[in-house]
Design a protein around this motif. Sequence first.
Motif, PDB file in Angstrom:
ATOM      1  N   PHE A  14       0.637  -1.068   0.060  1.00  0.00           N
ATOM      2  CA  PHE A  14      -0.141   0.057  -0.088  1.00  0.00           C
ATOM      3  C   PHE A  14       0.909   1.340   0.105  1.00  0.00           C
ATOM      4  O   PHE A  14       0.783   2.201  -0.803  1.00  0.00           O
ATOM      5  N   LEU A  15       1.774   1.338   0.769  1.00  0.00           N
ATOM      6  CA  LEU A  15       2.501   2.520   1.035  1.00  0.00           C
ATOM      7  C   LEU A  15       3.456   2.913  -0.210  1.00  0.00           C
ATOM      8  O   LEU A  15       3.535   4.087  -0.706  1.00  0.00           O
ATOM      9  N   PRO A  16       4.155   1.920  -0.474  1.00  0.00           N
ATOM     10  CA  PRO A  16       5.118   2.229  -2.001  1.00  0.00           C
ATOM     11  C   PRO A  16       4.093   2.473  -2.932  1.00  0.00           C
ATOM     12  O   PRO A  16       4.753   3.498  -4.087  1.00  0.00           O
ATOM     13  N   LEU A  17       2.885   2.126  -3.408  1.00  0.00           N
ATOM     14  CA  LEU A  17       2.191   2.245  -4.371  1.00  0.00           C
ATOM     15  C   LEU A  17       1.619   3.767  -4.316  1.00  0.00           C
ATOM     16  O   LEU A  17       1.632   4.679  -5.047  1.00  0.00           O
ATOM     17  N   LEU A  18       1.238   4.003  -2.857  1.00  0.00           N
ATOM     18  CA  LEU A  18       0.881   5.553  -2.747  1.00  0.00           C
ATOM     19  C   LEU A  18       1.837   6.477  -3.003  1.00  0.00           C
ATOM     20  O   LEU A  18       1.554   7.356  -3.368  1.00  0.00           O
ATOM     21  N   ASP A  19       3.169   6.324  -2.583  1.00  0.00           N
ATOM     22  CA  ASP A  19       4.235   7.017  -2.844  1.00  0.00           C
ATOM     23  C   ASP A  19       4.276   7.141  -4.236  1.00  0.00           C
ATOM     24  O   ASP A  19       4.499   8.373  -4.611  1.00  0.00           O
ATOM     25  N   LYS A  20       4.161   6.226  -4.983  1.00  0.00           N
ATOM     26  CA  LYS A  20       4.437   6.352  -6.582  1.00  0.00           C
ATOM     27  C   LYS A  20       3.240   7.294  -7.185  1.00  0.00           C
ATOM     28  O   LYS A  20       3.323   8.045  -8.019  1.00  0.00           O
ATOM     29  N   LEU A  21       2.253   6.894  -6.654  1.00  0.00           N
ATOM     30  CA  LEU A  21       0.971   7.643  -7.250  1.00  0.00           C
ATOM     31  C   LEU A  21       0.914   9.416  -6.936  1.00  0.00           C
ATOM     32  O   LEU A  21       0.136   9.863  -7.705  1.00  0.00           O
ATOM     33  N   LEU A  22       1.660   9.575  -5.741  1.00  0.00           N
ATOM     34  CA  LEU A  22       1.531  10.873  -5.315  1.00  0.00           C
ATOM     35  C   LEU A  22       2.876  11.610  -6.089  1.00  0.00           C
ATOM     36  O   LEU A  22       2.782  12.698  -6.095  1.00  0.00           O
ATOM     37  N   ARG A  23       3.814  11.094  -6.515  1.00  0.00           N
ATOM     38  CA  ARG A  23       4.930  11.553  -7.036  1.00  0.00           C
ATOM     39  C   ARG A  23       4.964  11.598  -8.632  1.00  0.00           C
ATOM     40  O   ARG A  23       5.608  12.486  -9.201  1.00  0.00           O
ATOM     41  N   GLN A  24       3.907  11.052  -9.209  1.00  0.00           N
ATOM     42  CA  GLN A  24       3.827  10.734 -10.609  1.00  0.00           C
ATOM     43  C   GLN A  24       2.409  11.190 -11.186  1.00  0.00           C
ATOM     44  O   GLN A  24       1.580  11.105 -10.709  1.00  0.00           O
ATOM     45  N   ASP A  25       2.505  11.759 -12.467  1.00  0.00           N
ATOM     46  CA  ASP A  25       1.583  12.067 -13.086  1.00  0.00           C
ATOM     47  C   ASP A  25       0.596  10.747 -13.493  1.00  0.00           C
ATOM     48  O   ASP A  25      -0.515  10.724 -13.453  1.00  0.00           O
ATOM     49  N   ALA A  26       1.061   9.606 -13.834  1.00  0.00           N
ATOM     50  CA  ALA A  26       0.568   8.364 -14.329  1.00  0.00           C
ATOM     51  C   ALA A  26       1.070   7.156 -13.751  1.00  0.00           C
ATOM     52  O   ALA A  26       2.448   7.204 -13.854  1.00  0.00           O
ATOM     53  N   THR A  27       0.495   6.296 -13.188  1.00  0.00           N
ATOM     54  CA  THR A  27       0.977   5.199 -12.449  1.00  0.00           C
ATOM     55  C   THR A  27       0.369   3.987 -13.007  1.00  0.00           C
ATOM     56  O   THR A  27      -0.920   3.718 -12.817  1.00  0.00           O
ATOM     57  N   THR A  28       1.152   2.847 -13.398  1.00  0.00           N
ATOM     58  CA  THR A  28       0.550   1.600 -13.680  1.00  0.00           C
ATOM     59  C   THR A  28       1.633   0.695 -12.810  1.00  0.00           C
ATOM     60  O   THR A  28       2.650   0.491 -12.793  1.00  0.00           O
ATOM     61  N   GLU A  29       0.928  -0.151 -11.827  1.00  0.00           N
ATOM     62  CA  GLU A  29       1.417  -1.303 -11.106  1.00  0.00           C
ATOM     63  C   GLU A  29       0.770  -2.440 -10.857  1.00  0.00           C
ATOM     64  O   GLU A  29      -0.481  -2.179 -10.434  1.00  0.00           O
ATOM     65  N   GLN A  30       1.064  -3.520 -10.822  1.00  0.00           N
ATOM     66  CA  GLN A  30       0.469  -4.851 -10.572  1.00  0.00           C
ATOM     67  C   GLN A  30       1.011  -5.379  -9.164  1.00  0.00           C
ATOM     68  O   GLN A  30       2.245  -5.534  -8.966  1.00  0.00           O
ATOM     69  N   GLY A  31       0.438  -5.418  -8.256  1.00  0.00           N
ATOM     70  CA  GLY A  31       0.610  -5.965  -6.914  1.00  0.00           C
ATOM     71  C   GLY A  31      -0.235  -7.351  -6.744  1.00  0.00           C
ATOM     72  O   GLY A  31      -1.318  -7.610  -7.379  1.00  0.00           O
ATOM     73  N   THR A  32      -0.017  -7.776  -5.693  1.00  0.00           N
ATOM     74  CA  THR A  32      -0.686  -9.112  -4.943  1.00  0.00           C
ATOM     75  C   THR A  32      -2.086  -8.601  -4.398  1.00  0.00           C
ATOM     76  O   THR A  32      -3.013  -9.109  -4.719  1.00  0.00           O
ATOM     77  N   TYR A  33      -1.998  -7.551  -3.740  1.00  0.00           N
ATOM     78  CA  TYR A  33      -3.077  -6.806  -3.042  1.00  0.00           C
ATOM     79  C   TYR A  33      -3.828  -5.608  -3.609  1.00  0.00           C
ATOM     80  O   TYR A  33      -5.057  -5.413  -3.616  1.00  0.00           O
ATOM     81  N   TYR A  34      -2.804  -4.716  -4.202  1.00  0.00           N
ATOM     82  CA  TYR A  34      -3.177  -3.350  -4.738  1.00  0.00           C
ATOM     83  C   TYR A  34      -2.589  -2.973  -6.180  1.00  0.00           C
ATOM     84  O   TYR A  34      -1.285  -3.483  -6.184  1.00  0.00           O
ATOM     85  N   SER A  35      -3.176  -2.539  -7.161  1.00  0.00           N
ATOM     86  CA  SER A  35      -2.811  -2.364  -8.395  1.00  0.00           C
ATOM     87  C   SER A  35      -3.372  -0.901  -8.960  1.00  0.00           C
ATOM     88  O   SER A  35      -4.164  -0.448  -8.463  1.00  0.00           O
ATOM     89  N   ALA A  36      -2.489  -0.543  -9.928  1.00  0.00           N
ATOM     90  CA  ALA A  36      -3.206   0.808 -10.443  1.00  0.00           C
ATOM     91  C   ALA A  36      -2.782   0.990 -11.960  1.00  0.00           C
ATOM     92  O   ALA A  36      -1.807   0.158 -12.494  1.00  0.00           O
ATOM     93  N   VAL A  37      -3.845   0.934 -12.800  1.00  0.00           N
ATOM     94  CA  VAL A  37      -3.610   1.064 -14.298  1.00  0.00           C
ATOM     95  C   VAL A  37      -4.083   2.427 -14.750  1.00  0.00           C
ATOM     96  O   VAL A  37      -5.103   2.778 -14.827  1.00  0.00           O
ATOM     97  N   GLU A  38      -2.898   2.990 -15.328  1.00  0.00           N
ATOM     98  CA  GLU A  38      -2.700   4.365 -15.803  1.00  0.00           C
ATOM     99  C   GLU A  38      -3.475   5.327 -14.792  1.00  0.00           C
ATOM    100  O   GLU A  38      -4.280   6.178 -15.573  1.00  0.00           O
ATOM    101  N   ALA A  39      -3.500   5.291 -13.729  1.00  0.00           N
ATOM    102  CA  ALA A  39      -4.054   6.023 -12.686  1.00  0.00           C
ATOM    103  C   ALA A  39      -3.235   7.260 -12.783  1.00  0.00           C
ATOM    104  O   ALA A  39      -2.034   7.429 -12.610  1.00  0.00           O
TER     105      ALA A  39
END
Length: 296
Positions: free
Chosen positions: A129-154
């Motif tokens: 959760f925390l590393p993905l939130l860090d990326k989402l708040l630093r980047q204009d667009a984020t794609t990440e696939q995780g076991t529990y949490y994912s983002a697709v062109e967020a």
Amino acid sequence: MRLSTVILPIHRWAEGQKIWRRAEELGFHAAYTYDHLSWRSFRDEPWFGAVPTLTAAAAATERIRLGTLVTSPNFRHPVTLAKEVVTVDDVSGGRLTLGIGAGGVGFDATAMGQEAWSPKERAARFGEFLPLLDKLLRQDATTEQGTYYSAVEARNIPGCVQRPRVPFYVAATGPKGLRLAAEYGQGWVTYGDPRGPADVPVEQAPEVIAKQLEKLTAACEVAGRDVGELEKVLLQGSTAEKPLDSLDAFVDWAGRYRELGITEVVIHWPVPDSIFANDLAVFERIATEGLAQLEG
């Protein structure tokens, strides 16, 4: 040392806004609120959402910092939380601090129909959760696939007012959480011994914090960070200590923890007929005179 307060989200805004403005008038460094769906003895009483409350507080104040103590994965997802964080940071003009932790076993843990997670699963989820939130708040667009949490062109445009993102104050006492605090935190939050006030004598409470600070220092060394870069935040109210009984009691209490290395103490705004029932006049005197007497 800084002095801040926690204002529970229990008031209709017609009254609640007066408290947030008063916190600013009294000179508190920050005013935080709990991010829960309901909480302990307040479960069957009024309880409002943290993010709307902070948004309203941002519009009602000008200088005081605002934040959560703490939000967690119990009912939040990094993608939607990031959008809300960016929004509150914008409305507040860059005054938001995100207190964040792994969550616990209270009402939030099952309110959405899930089984309560084990400590191991909570730690694993928070570790994503925390590393993905860090990326989402630093980047204009984020794609990440995780076991529990994912983002697709967020998307998170324009991003936070505070750069590179809002500060994270990571609540942690265990090794995995402390590693995350050392890697991602601008601050670290503790409320004392996780066992609770009934299990820790008052005279042993500072020793608990001292040991936690030693572990935080070790985690920072492993992460290649100077522990001095992190704010060390102590949330009052979960031990048998009574620092709000009087101005002298507060000064003695805050002084003990300042000597240990705590840089910010957070006291609960009084709530009559509750576990936070303290004299408002004493509380306001602590707010206006406490740190000055401590320094003196």
